[in-house]
Motif scaffolding. Structure first.
Motif, PDB file in Angstrom:
ATOM      1  N   ARG A  62       0.827  -1.212   0.000  1.00  0.00           N
ATOM      2  CA  ARG A  62       0.000   0.000   0.000  1.00  0.00           C
ATOM      3  C   ARG A  62       0.859   1.259   0.000  1.00  0.00           C
ATOM      4  O   ARG A  62       0.553   2.232  -0.685  1.00  0.00           O
ATOM      5  CB  ARG A  62      -0.924   0.001   1.210  1.00  0.00           C
ATOM      6  CG  ARG A  62      -2.021  -1.026   1.128  1.00  0.00           C
ATOM      7  CD  ARG A  62      -2.899  -0.967   2.344  1.00  0.00           C
ATOM      8  NE  ARG A  62      -3.840  -2.057   2.350  1.00  0.00           N
ATOM      9  CZ  ARG A  62      -4.348  -2.583   3.426  1.00  0.00           C
ATOM     10  NH1 ARG A  62      -4.010  -2.124   4.627  1.00  0.00           N
ATOM     11  NH2 ARG A  62      -5.208  -3.572   3.350  1.00  0.00           N
ATOM     12  N   VAL A  63       1.926   1.252   0.791  1.00  0.00           N
ATOM     13  CA  VAL A  63       2.817   2.412   0.851  1.00  0.00           C
ATOM     14  C   VAL A  63       3.475   2.638  -0.510  1.00  0.00           C
ATOM     15  O   VAL A  63       3.543   3.765  -1.001  1.00  0.00           O
ATOM     16  CB  VAL A  63       3.868   2.252   1.970  1.00  0.00           C
ATOM     17  CG1 VAL A  63       4.961   3.303   1.861  1.00  0.00           C
ATOM     18  CG2 VAL A  63       3.196   2.313   3.330  1.00  0.00           C
ATOM     19  N   LEU A  64       3.951   1.557  -1.143  1.00  0.00           N
ATOM     20  CA  LEU A  64       4.571   1.705  -2.464  1.00  0.00           C
ATOM     21  C   LEU A  64       3.566   2.196  -3.493  1.00  0.00           C
ATOM     22  O   LEU A  64       3.890   3.042  -4.334  1.00  0.00           O
ATOM     23  CB  LEU A  64       5.197   0.390  -2.910  1.00  0.00           C
ATOM     24  CG  LEU A  64       6.442  -0.024  -2.152  1.00  0.00           C
ATOM     25  CD1 LEU A  64       6.962  -1.352  -2.667  1.00  0.00           C
ATOM     26  CD2 LEU A  64       7.509   1.027  -2.233  1.00  0.00           C
ATOM     27  N   ASP A  65       2.352   1.688  -3.434  1.00  0.00           N
ATOM     28  CA  ASP A  65       1.312   2.181  -4.343  1.00  0.00           C
ATOM     29  C   ASP A  65       1.093   3.677  -4.146  1.00  0.00           C
ATOM     30  O   ASP A  65       0.941   4.425  -5.109  1.00  0.00           O
ATOM     31  CB  ASP A  65      -0.003   1.412  -4.138  1.00  0.00           C
ATOM     32  CG  ASP A  65       0.039   0.001  -4.697  1.00  0.00           C
ATOM     33  OD1 ASP A  65       0.958  -0.310  -5.480  1.00  0.00           O
ATOM     34  OD2 ASP A  65      -0.853  -0.798  -4.347  1.00  0.00           O
ATOM     35  N   GLU A  66       1.096   4.128  -2.891  1.00  0.00           N
ATOM     36  CA  GLU A  66       0.947   5.563  -2.598  1.00  0.00           C
ATOM     37  C   GLU A  66       2.126   6.358  -3.139  1.00  0.00           C
ATOM     38  O   GLU A  66       1.945   7.432  -3.714  1.00  0.00           O
ATOM     39  CB  GLU A  66       0.820   5.814  -1.089  1.00  0.00           C
ATOM     40  CG  GLU A  66      -0.544   5.561  -0.543  1.00  0.00           C
ATOM     41  CD  GLU A  66      -1.611   6.479  -1.114  1.00  0.00           C
ATOM     42  OE1 GLU A  66      -1.312   7.645  -1.464  1.00  0.00           O
ATOM     43  OE2 GLU A  66      -2.746   6.023  -1.231  1.00  0.00           O
ATOM     44  N   LEU A  67       3.325   5.856  -2.933  1.00  0.00           N
ATOM     45  CA  LEU A  67       4.511   6.564  -3.425  1.00  0.00           C
ATOM     46  C   LEU A  67       4.477   6.719  -4.943  1.00  0.00           C
ATOM     47  O   LEU A  67       4.869   7.753  -5.480  1.00  0.00           O
ATOM     48  CB  LEU A  67       5.789   5.841  -2.993  1.00  0.00           C
ATOM     49  CG  LEU A  67       6.160   5.975  -1.517  1.00  0.00           C
ATOM     50  CD1 LEU A  67       7.271   5.000  -1.155  1.00  0.00           C
ATOM     51  CD2 LEU A  67       6.571   7.404  -1.202  1.00  0.00           C
ATOM     52  N   TRP A  68       3.992   5.695  -5.646  1.00  0.00           N
ATOM     53  CA  TRP A  68       3.946   5.758  -7.106  1.00  0.00           C
ATOM     54  C   TRP A  68       2.723   6.505  -7.610  1.00  0.00           C
ATOM     55  O   TRP A  68       2.793   7.203  -8.628  1.00  0.00           O
ATOM     56  CB  TRP A  68       4.010   4.359  -7.703  1.00  0.00           C
ATOM     57  CG  TRP A  68       5.396   3.815  -7.636  1.00  0.00           C
ATOM     58  CD1 TRP A  68       5.890   2.926  -6.725  1.00  0.00           C
ATOM     59  CD2 TRP A  68       6.499   4.181  -8.462  1.00  0.00           C
ATOM     60  NE1 TRP A  68       7.227   2.711  -6.945  1.00  0.00           N
ATOM     61  CE2 TRP A  68       7.627   3.466  -8.011  1.00  0.00           C
ATOM     62  CE3 TRP A  68       6.647   5.041  -9.542  1.00  0.00           C
ATOM     63  CZ2 TRP A  68       8.873   3.580  -8.607  1.00  0.00           C
ATOM     64  CZ3 TRP A  68       7.899   5.145 -10.136  1.00  0.00           C
ATOM     65  CH2 TRP A  68       8.994   4.421  -9.669  1.00  0.00           C
ATOM     66  N   THR A  69       1.592   6.381  -6.923  1.00  0.00           N
ATOM     67  CA  THR A  69       0.365   7.039  -7.369  1.00  0.00           C
ATOM     68  C   THR A  69       0.378   8.527  -7.041  1.00  0.00           C
ATOM     69  O   THR A  69       0.083   9.361  -7.887  1.00  0.00           O
ATOM     70  CB  THR A  69      -0.865   6.382  -6.706  1.00  0.00           C
ATOM     71  OG1 THR A  69      -0.868   5.002  -7.047  1.00  0.00           O
ATOM     72  CG2 THR A  69      -2.155   7.017  -7.176  1.00  0.00           C
ATOM     73  N   SER A  70       0.696   8.856  -5.819  1.00  0.00           N
ATOM     74  CA  SER A  70       0.675  10.242  -5.364  1.00  0.00           C
ATOM     75  C   SER A  70       2.000  10.952  -5.622  1.00  0.00           C
ATOM     76  O   SER A  70       2.088  12.155  -5.445  1.00  0.00           O
ATOM     77  CB  SER A  70       0.354  10.295  -3.864  1.00  0.00           C
ATOM     78  OG  SER A  70      -0.874   9.670  -3.604  1.00  0.00           O
ATOM     79  N   GLY A  71       3.020  10.198  -5.969  1.00  0.00           N
ATOM     80  CA  GLY A  71       4.338  10.766  -6.213  1.00  0.00           C
ATOM     81  C   GLY A  71       5.143  10.766  -4.942  1.00  0.00           C
ATOM     82  O   GLY A  71       4.608  10.644  -3.865  1.00  0.00           O
ATOM     83  N   PRO A  72       6.375  10.837  -5.018  1.00  0.00           N
ATOM     84  CA  PRO A  72       7.254  11.000  -6.174  1.00  0.00           C
ATOM     85  C   PRO A  72       7.863   9.710  -6.690  1.00  0.00           C
ATOM     86  O   PRO A  72       8.809   9.719  -7.454  1.00  0.00           O
ATOM     87  CB  PRO A  72       8.352  11.906  -5.602  1.00  0.00           C
ATOM     88  CG  PRO A  72       8.471  11.468  -4.177  1.00  0.00           C
ATOM     89  CD  PRO A  72       7.072  11.086  -3.762  1.00  0.00           C
TER      90      PRO A  72
END
Length: 180
Positions: A62-72
């Motif tokens: 979930r954290v990686l998805d957030e990092l890629w979806t919301s940036g950076p």
């Protein structure tokens, strides 16, 4: 791009291997070890070149998805023994640990293992035999591929953790809860 649907990187680039080895007190010995046994995991110290945040596997996704979806985005990421290892800037582990303890809104974040100065972590092999099944030695999700990979700082990881823990709001106001 969903990094989880693609086959993992099987080889760390030469530049990425040099970057990983530079964390060791004896980089040339580490490179020699990988040349002789590229399929063996290695133990590297944190704090000099990188820190590592170890997250529970599902929460790590979930954290990686957030990092890629919301940036950076993110730098190197690996899995090891059922946990996601997020490589971050040196000093970020101690700062994140402090922020998580201090900020009330971070209470929804599951306990994270923050490895910094004085700690060591096991990294997956730099190569994996094609016929070898995934094992406890881990694998690279995002392998180091440059001599200076971008590493997120504590605040970037904190916000990604908070958004992942609480779900995030999609455009149009729909709440995303548990990925649904």
């Amino acid at each position: 791009m969903d990094i989880w649907t693609y086959q993992s990187v099987e080889y760390v680039s030469v530049a990425g291997e040099a970057w990983l080895a530079s964390a060791s007190e004896y980089p040339s010995s580490m490179r020699a070890l990988w040349e002789a046994r590229p399929w063996a995991p290695a133990v590297l110290p944190c704090g000099r070149v990188f820190d590592v945040i170890s997250l529970p596997a599902v929460f790590g996704r979930r954290v990686l998805d957030e990092l890629w979806t919301s940036g950076p985005g993110c730098g190197p990421v690996a899995t090891y023994r059922g946990r996601t290892l997020l490589f971050v800037q040196p000093g970020a582990a101690a700062r994140l640990r402090t922020l998580l303890a201090w900020e009330e809104w971070a209470r929804d974040v599951p306990p994270l293992l923050c490895h910094g100065q004085g700690d060591a972590i096991t990294v997956p092999p730099v190569q994996r035999a094609v016929d070898e099944p995934e094992s406890a030695s881990g694998r690279w999700i995002v392998a180091p591929d440059t001599g200076e990979p971008w590493l997120p700082g504590a605040s970037v990881v904190l916000w990604a953790c908070v958004r992942a823990a609480r779900g995030r709001v999609r455009e149009g106001g729909d709440q995303v809860v548990d990925g649904r």
